[in-house]
Design a protein around this motif. Structure first.
Motif, PDB file in Angstrom:
ATOM      1  N   VAL A  39      42.164  37.930  34.543  1.00 37.07           N
ATOM      2  CA  VAL A  39      42.863  37.076  33.577  1.00 37.07           C
ATOM      3  C   VAL A  39      43.679  36.022  34.310  1.00 37.07           C
ATOM      4  CG1 VAL A  39      44.689  37.026  31.827  1.00 37.07           C
ATOM      5  CG2 VAL A  39      42.917  38.793  31.735  1.00 37.07           C
ATOM      6  N   ARG A  40      44.401  36.455  35.371  1.00 36.11           N
ATOM      7  CA  ARG A  40      45.230  35.502  36.121  1.00 36.11           C
ATOM      8  C   ARG A  40      44.401  34.404  36.746  1.00 36.11           C
ATOM      9  NH1 ARG A  40      47.943  40.274  37.739  1.00 36.11           N
ATOM     10  NH2 ARG A  40      46.710  40.311  39.664  1.00 36.11           N
ATOM     11  N   THR A  41      43.171  34.722  37.117  1.00 33.21           N
ATOM     12  CA  THR A  41      42.316  33.734  37.785  1.00 33.21           C
ATOM     13  C   THR A  41      41.373  33.023  36.821  1.00 33.21           C
ATOM     14  OG1 THR A  41      40.758  35.520  38.347  1.00 33.21           O
ATOM     15  CG2 THR A  41      42.417  34.910  39.999  1.00 33.21           C
ATOM     16  N   GLY A  42      41.614  33.186  35.530  1.00 35.93           N
ATOM     17  CA  GLY A  42      40.873  32.423  34.534  1.00 35.93           C
ATOM     18  C   GLY A  42      39.503  32.947  34.195  1.00 35.93           C
ATOM     19  N   ARG A  43      39.165  34.155  34.616  1.00 40.01           N
ATOM     20  CA  ARG A  43      37.846  34.708  34.320  1.00 40.01           C
ATOM     21  C   ARG A  43      37.956  35.686  33.147  1.00 40.01           C
ATOM     22  NH1 ARG A  43      36.288  36.549  40.308  1.00 40.01           N
ATOM     23  NH2 ARG A  43      38.563  36.684  40.482  1.00 40.01           N
ATOM     24  N   THR A  44      38.316  35.141  31.997  1.00 39.77           N
ATOM     25  CA  THR A  44      38.640  35.999  30.854  1.00 39.77           C
ATOM     26  C   THR A  44      37.422  36.715  30.298  1.00 39.77           C
ATOM     27  OG1 THR A  44      38.509  34.009  29.483  1.00 39.77           O
ATOM     28  CG2 THR A  44      40.689  34.727  30.165  1.00 39.77           C
ATOM     29  N   ALA A  45      36.246  36.103  30.354  1.00 43.23           N
ATOM     30  CA  ALA A  45      35.058  36.771  29.815  1.00 43.23           C
ATOM     31  C   ALA A  45      34.785  38.060  30.578  1.00 43.23           C
ATOM     32  CB  ALA A  45      33.853  35.836  29.888  1.00 43.23           C
ATOM     33  N   GLN A  46      34.879  38.013  31.914  1.00 42.43           N
ATOM     34  CA  GLN A  46      34.679  39.225  32.716  1.00 42.43           C
ATOM     35  C   GLN A  46      35.784  40.243  32.440  1.00 42.43           C
ATOM     36  OE1 GLN A  46      34.107  36.345  36.238  1.00 42.43           O
ATOM     37  NE2 GLN A  46      33.335  38.310  37.004  1.00 42.43           N
ATOM     38  N   ALA A  47      37.011  39.760  32.282  1.00 40.59           N
ATOM     39  CA  ALA A  47      38.125  40.673  32.018  1.00 40.59           C
ATOM     40  C   ALA A  47      37.909  41.408  30.704  1.00 40.59           C
ATOM     41  CB  ALA A  47      39.439  39.896  31.994  1.00 40.59           C
ATOM     42  N   LEU A  48      37.543  40.680  29.669  1.00 42.33           N
ATOM     43  CA  LEU A  48      37.382  41.306  28.357  1.00 42.33           C
ATOM     44  C   LEU A  48      36.233  42.305  28.359  1.00 42.33           C
ATOM     45  CD1 LEU A  48      37.957  38.138  26.159  1.00 42.33           C
ATOM     46  CD2 LEU A  48      39.494  40.100  26.363  1.00 42.33           C
ATOM     47  N   ALA A  49      35.221  42.064  29.182  1.00 41.00           N
ATOM     48  CA  ALA A  49      34.107  43.010  29.266  1.00 41.00           C
ATOM     49  C   ALA A  49      34.563  44.357  29.823  1.00 41.00           C
ATOM     50  CB  ALA A  49      32.995  42.434  30.136  1.00 41.00           C
ATOM     51  N   LEU A  50      35.603  44.357  30.669  1.00 44.81           N
ATOM     52  CA  LEU A  50      36.125  45.615  31.223  1.00 44.81           C
ATOM     53  C   LEU A  50      36.906  46.409  30.186  1.00 44.81           C
ATOM     54  CD1 LEU A  50      37.488  44.429  34.701  1.00 44.81           C
ATOM     55  CD2 LEU A  50      35.449  45.821  34.288  1.00 44.81           C
ATOM     56  N   ALA A  51      37.530  45.717  29.233  1.00 48.87           N
ATOM     57  CA  ALA A  51      38.486  46.355  28.325  1.00 48.87           C
ATOM     58  C   ALA A  51      37.908  46.598  26.946  1.00 48.87           C
ATOM     59  CB  ALA A  51      39.754  45.494  28.228  1.00 48.87           C
ATOM     60  N   GLU A  52      36.626  46.919  26.883  1.00 47.84           N
ATOM     61  CA  GLU A  52      36.013  47.138  25.571  1.00 47.84           C
ATOM     62  C   GLU A  52      36.466  48.465  24.951  1.00 47.84           C
ATOM     63  OE1 GLU A  52      31.847  46.750  26.211  1.00 47.84           O
ATOM     64  OE2 GLU A  52      31.892  44.543  26.163  1.00 47.84           O
ATOM     65  N   ASP A  53      36.842  49.445  25.781  1.00 44.88           N
ATOM     66  CA  ASP A  53      37.319  50.735  25.269  1.00 44.88           C
ATOM     67  C   ASP A  53      38.842  50.784  25.329  1.00 44.88           C
ATOM     68  OD1 ASP A  53      34.728  51.792  24.800  1.00 44.88           O
ATOM     69  OD2 ASP A  53      34.530  52.197  26.947  1.00 44.88           O
ATOM     70  N   GLU A  54      39.435  51.703  24.583  1.00 43.55           N
ATOM     71  CA  GLU A  54      40.891  51.825  24.500  1.00 43.55           C
ATOM     72  C   GLU A  54      41.477  52.349  25.806  1.00 43.55           C
ATOM     73  OE1 GLU A  54      43.808  53.272  20.984  1.00 43.55           O
ATOM     74  OE2 GLU A  54      42.531  54.842  21.812  1.00 43.55           O
ATOM     75  N   LEU A  55      42.617  51.843  26.160  1.00 36.23           N
ATOM     76  CA  LEU A  55      43.315  52.283  27.370  1.00 36.23           C
ATOM     77  C   LEU A  55      43.787  53.718  27.191  1.00 36.23           C
ATOM     78  CD1 LEU A  55      44.605  51.519  30.134  1.00 36.23           C
ATOM     79  CD2 LEU A  55      46.597  50.716  28.845  1.00 36.23           C
ATOM     80  N   VAL A  87      39.339  32.347  23.911  1.00 35.21           N
ATOM     81  CA  VAL A  87      39.043  31.477  22.767  1.00 35.21           C
ATOM     82  C   VAL A  87      39.306  30.029  23.143  1.00 35.21           C
ATOM     83  CG1 VAL A  87      39.825  30.814  20.458  1.00 35.21           C
ATOM     84  CG2 VAL A  87      39.388  33.216  20.980  1.00 35.21           C
ATOM     85  N   ASP A  88      40.416  29.777  23.833  1.00 35.57           N
ATOM     86  CA  ASP A  88      40.704  28.409  24.272  1.00 35.57           C
ATOM     87  C   ASP A  88      39.570  27.861  25.133  1.00 35.57           C
ATOM     88  OD1 ASP A  88      43.125  28.045  22.979  1.00 35.57           O
ATOM     89  OD2 ASP A  88      44.307  28.847  24.650  1.00 35.57           O
ATOM     90  N   ALA A  89      39.103  28.684  26.045  1.00 38.05           N
ATOM     91  CA  ALA A  89      38.014  28.243  26.928  1.00 38.05           C
ATOM     92  C   ALA A  89      36.756  27.930  26.127  1.00 38.05           C
ATOM     93  CB  ALA A  89      37.727  29.316  27.978  1.00 38.05           C
ATOM     94  N   ARG A  90      36.466  28.759  25.144  1.00 40.05           N
ATOM     95  CA  ARG A  90      35.268  28.536  24.328  1.00 40.05           C
ATOM     96  C   ARG A  90      35.423  27.295  23.440  1.00 40.05           C
ATOM     97  NH1 ARG A  90      33.898  33.988  21.333  1.00 40.05           N
ATOM     98  NH2 ARG A  90      32.078  32.743  20.678  1.00 40.05           N
ATOM     99  N   LEU A  91      36.638  27.084  22.933  1.00 41.26           N
ATOM    100  CA  LEU A  91      36.875  25.870  22.152  1.00 41.26           C
ATOM    101  C   LEU A  91      36.672  24.632  23.018  1.00 41.26           C
ATOM    102  CD1 LEU A  91      40.026  26.903  20.071  1.00 41.26           C
ATOM    103  CD2 LEU A  91      37.751  26.428  19.154  1.00 41.26           C
ATOM    104  N   ASN A  92      37.162  24.714  24.246  1.00 40.60           N
ATOM    105  CA  ASN A  92      37.005  23.573  25.158  1.00 40.60           C
ATOM    106  C   ASN A  92      35.540  23.294  25.470  1.00 40.60           C
ATOM    107  OD1 ASN A  92      39.752  23.091  25.319  1.00 40.60           O
ATOM    108  ND2 ASN A  92      40.026  24.430  27.106  1.00 40.60           N
TER     109      ASN A  92
END
Length: 868
Positions: free
Chosen positions: A102-118, A146-151
């Motif tokens: 997330v810090r490095t702007g790779r949100t798609a990869q980050a969200l793929a890791l967090a598909e299940d509950e912590l 979402v911002d990245a996808r809107l852009n």
């Protein structure tokens, strides 16, 4: 090594994976991995794993689990002081890798890791708190993505996701801004603006706050993007007029009137300058062709022009008053504080334009007219003939500069004989451009005897000679169609209308229209609609042969009358089909697949139908009036509703059609009623009642319309009219009429406070509406049931009824009544004592009223009282 804490806790070490599942060992490892690199004290470990009420000997149990875990994963867990820590690279743990991505702007990869509950297998207060805190992190990452996808332009794909998020978090302004951007990017700007108003209302009502600066910025950008841009395309080519353009540039905001003879280029100058100056008016440019010098009946009334402007400014139709003064005042309100340019083209006199002048400081108005209008404080700009050099340049732009340079004497001759009038030069230039192989001198010679175009300042020069010269190049069929187009009664004509006028197939007509457009004799301002300069129209009408004139006009009026009937039926399917004659040979009758298609056609042809009605046969005229009645009423064109029905009544008086006359008199009464001319409305309805002598269904319909004219303090009188109508509908077996009357009685009893009687009538009529699958009828009946049950103290029954009413009004597309149903639903919930559901229903009513532009003070007061 790889570790997961999303979902179940797992560890992969040296190619061997261990899934701990819902075990205490897995919970303990997960607790340590969440805080990898940090020492967690022994007591804190007990609380995290076993909760805040651990069993006896919890410390000993924890020590046992630690020993087993250190044996399972040797070297992973280290004891440090009075606690324990996991010492590994944080990027080997999915939670910490998520944060790094997330810090490095790779949100798609980050969200793929967090598909299940912590820590999904651990349910302690600490775990629940960690999950709640991480939910905010996850949402922020999701919104970053979402911002990245809107852009990247994924607006349409994101709308459903953002609508779901907005429903979950209605006060989140970042989500609101993203949804607004996605809607706008999907071409749904009106929805985006409505969503902003909904969010603003929620913030004010629930938090007492205004939207944040980013959301306001987004809204302002949206307003600029959605500002009306009504200017027609800029004229091409446009040459000269440097002095006049400079004068327009220097004129202060106010009113400028461009005057000059027909064909001198007033519209071209106004539209060219308006495009050039558009950036000065970021809140929009309004344009209307008032057709002040077109055919009789084609002129646009001030009221129609005001309605067009108010619609372009997104003023809800429900806010528009019926009177001209009220509409003019509303336009001033809508333009207050906005920098808007208004172009009033082809005005006939001051009476036509005066109601349209907002006189607001930031609104600039440009008027074109052949007459010297004198609005107060207006700047006058007389427009003379083109200077010779400009006239030569305009002709050269039409025929090609190389050709013009090769024959300068011929250019001078053509310019002189066209009297330096832009319209004449355009037509003559189009004639030359269609024959590039001919020397330009030939064109000049052909114009040699056009002595009406002497080289002087006579601005009344006879353009007909130039038009005549251009018409010589047309094919016989093209010349015939041009002659017939001079007969069109309205400001423009459709392809099907032109085909009917000519009595030709549509494809052949389309080809001929293209020929006329190449000759610069007609324009196509929007796809499928054709018009021409009023001077050309006058000339074409002069050419029409006596034998063809009447037949062609009859075919066009047949097309308008019969097609309008098809449109009227598609727009309101429950109306009866009037008897129609067989179309004349060569007439095209268009059909419509949907209500929306019919609405588009009716509103596009509305000016033409209004202009055509006085010229039709009695049958054609009344059919056009019948077709217009519903759409003009629903679109709030109430003055045209009244005029059209007056014309239709006059036509029916020449026919032996008592049923048609009765129905039209009802529509006439409705027109008078909409304009609050109640005495005249009553006269029309009483006459309709007489016409329907011996027709019980017709007389019953009249009685129900009289009931609707009764004010609130005469409910009993309205009920009596409705009962009489019901008796007549029952006499003739008219089930639809009976259902209407019973619905009226059910509501009347509510207003009288006789709630049990209201329930009786509502329950009687509901199966009738259901059998007809009539959505609005069912909605109105549920509404009466809700009010009656509320009055009887049956609060749960009222909740059920208003819930159904709101749903049926939604499905039927009636926004104001849906808003009212939600308000009443809130009242019913409040009566039950469910404050939360009451608030939700009132909030929904407030949102709907905001969208519809309806007054909402009553609902706001209820929300405020509930908070206090």
């Amino acid at each position: 090594m790889r570790f997961t804490v999303f979902g179940g806790v797992t560890a992969a070490v040296d190619g061997r994976s261990t899934e701990f599942g819902p075990t205490r060992l897995g919970a303990l490892l997960g607790v340590l991995l969440v805080d990898a690199g940090r020492v967690v004290g022994a007591d804190e470990l007990v609380e995290r794993v076993l909760g805040d009420a651990p069993p006896p000997r919890a410390r000993a149990m924890m020590q046992t689990w630690l020993t087993r875990l250190r044996h399972t994963l040797p070297g992973l867990i280290q004891r440090e002081g009075n606690g324990y820590a996991v010492r590994v690279d944080p990027l080997e743990i999915d939670l910490h890798l998520f944060r790094h991505l997330v810090r490095t702007g790779r949100t798609a990869q980050a969200l793929a890791l967090a598909e299940d509950e912590l820590l999904s297998t651990l349910d302690t207060p600490w775990a629940r708190h960690v999950r709640a805190e991480f939910a905010d992190e996850l949402l922020a990452a999701r919104l970053d993505h979402v911002d990245a996808r809107l852009n990247s332009g994924e607006h349409t794909e994101l709308v459903p996701e953002l609508q779901a998020l907005a429903a979950e978090r209605p006060l989140d302004e970042r989500i609101a801004a993203q949804l607004i951007e996605a809607l706008h990017g999907s071409g749904r700007t009106a929805e985006a603006l409505r969503h902003f108003e909904i969010v603003r209302a929620r913030l004010a009502d629930e938090l007492g706050a205004e939207p944040s600066r980013p959301l306001l910025t987004s809204h302002r950008r949206l307003q600029a993007a959605s500002a009306p841009r009504q200017l027609p395309a800029p004229p091409k080519p446009f040459t000269g007029r440097a002095l006049e353009l400079a004068e327009l540039d220097q004129a202060p905001n106010g009113v400028v009137v461009i005057t000059g003879t027909g064909g001198v280029g007033k519209t071209s100058l106004a539209v060219h300058w308006a495009h050039r100056a558009a950036e000065r008016f970021p809140d929009g440019q309004l344009y209307v062709n008032l057709h002040g010098f077109g055919p009789s009946g084609a002129a646009v009334s001030p009221g129609d022009a005001l309605l067009r402007f108010l619609s372009a400014l997104d003023v809800p139709r429900t806010q528009v008053p019926h009177d001209l003064a009220g509409q003019a005042a509303l336009l001033r309100d809508a333009l207050a504080g906005k920098r808007v340019l208004m172009v009033l083209d082809n005005a006939t006199d001051a009476d036509q334009v005066e109601p349209l002048l907002p006189r607001t400081p930031d609104t600039h108005v440009v008027i074109t007219s052949r007459t010297a209008l004198r609005p107060a404080h207006a700047h006058s700009l007389p427009l003379g003939l083109l200077p010779p050099d400009d006239a030569r340049e305009l002709l050269a732009a039409r025929i090609g500069h190389d050709r013009a340079h090769a024959e300068p004497d011929a250019v001078d001759t053509v310019v002189r004989r066209c009297a330096r009038l832009p319209l004449a030069l355009a037509v003559a230039g189009a004639r030359a451009a269609t024959q590039p192989e001919f020397p330009l001198a030939t064109l000049a010679d052909e114009l040699a005897d056009l002595d009406a175009f002497a080289d002087d300042d006579d601005v009344t020069a006879d353009l007909r000679s130039v038009f005549s010269h251009s018409c010589k190049a047309l094919s016989p069929a093209g010349l015939r169609l041009f002659r017939l187009l001079g007969l069109m009664p309205g400001p423009d004509i459709s392809l099907a209308g032109a085909a009917s006028l000519a009595g030709l197939p549509v494809p052949e007509t389309s080809t001929l229209l293209e020929e006329l457009a190449r000759a610069n004799l007609i324009d196509e301002p929007e796809p499928g609609r054709f018009t021409c300069h009023d001077l050309l129209r006058d000339y074409a009408a002069e050419l029409a042969l006596p034998g063809e004139r009447d037949e062609a006009l009859h075919r066009l009026l047949d097309h308008l009358a019969l097609t309008s009937v098809e449109a009227g039926l598609a727009f309101t399917p429950t109306r009866y089909r009037p008897a129609t004659p067989e179309p004349t040979a060569g007439v095209v009758v268009t059909s419509f697949g949907t209500r929306d298609e019919a609405l588009v056609w009716l509103m596009a042809e509305h000016p033409t139908l209004m202009a055509a009605m006085p010229h039709g046969t009695p049958t054609q005229t009344w059919l056009m009036g019948w077709s217009l009645a519903d759409v003009l009423d629903r679109q709030a064109h109430h003055r045209d509703l009244l005029t059209s029905q007056q014309l239709a009544v006059a036509a029916l008086e020449q026919l032996d059609d008592a049923d048609g006359l009765g129905r039209t008199l009802i529509n006439l009464g409705r027109g008078f009623g909409r304009l609050k001319r109640l005495d005249e409305a009553m006269v029309a309805l009483e006459r309709a009642f007489e016409v329907y002598e011996g027709n019980p269904a017709g007389q019953a319909a009249v009685l129900l319309n009289i009931a609707m004219l009764c004010p609130d303090d005469k409910v009993a009188e309205a009920m009596e009219y409705t009962r009489r109508g019901l008796a007549l509908f029952e006499e003739c077996g008219d089930r639809y009429g009976q259902a209407n009357a019973l619905t009226g009685l059910a509501w009347g009893y509510v207003k009288l406070g006789e709630h049990a009687r209201s329930v009786e009538y509502a329950e009687r009529v509901m199966p009738m509406w259901q059998a007809m699958d009539h959505l609005i009828g069912q909605a109105e009946t549920w509404d009466s049931l809700g009010s009656a049950r509320l009055g009887l103290g049956d609060h749960a029954g009222a909740v059920e009824a208003f819930t159904q009413s709101a749903e049926y009004f939604r499905r039927g597309g009636d926004l104001p009544l849906e808003a009212a149903a939600h308000e009443q639903l809130g009242d019913a919930h409040a009566a039950v004592g469910d404050a939360e559901l009451a608030r939700a229903a009132w909030q929904r009513s407030l949102e709907l009223r905001t969208v519809a532009g309806l007054a909402a003070d009553g609902v706001r007061a209820k929300l405020q009282a509930e908070r206090e």
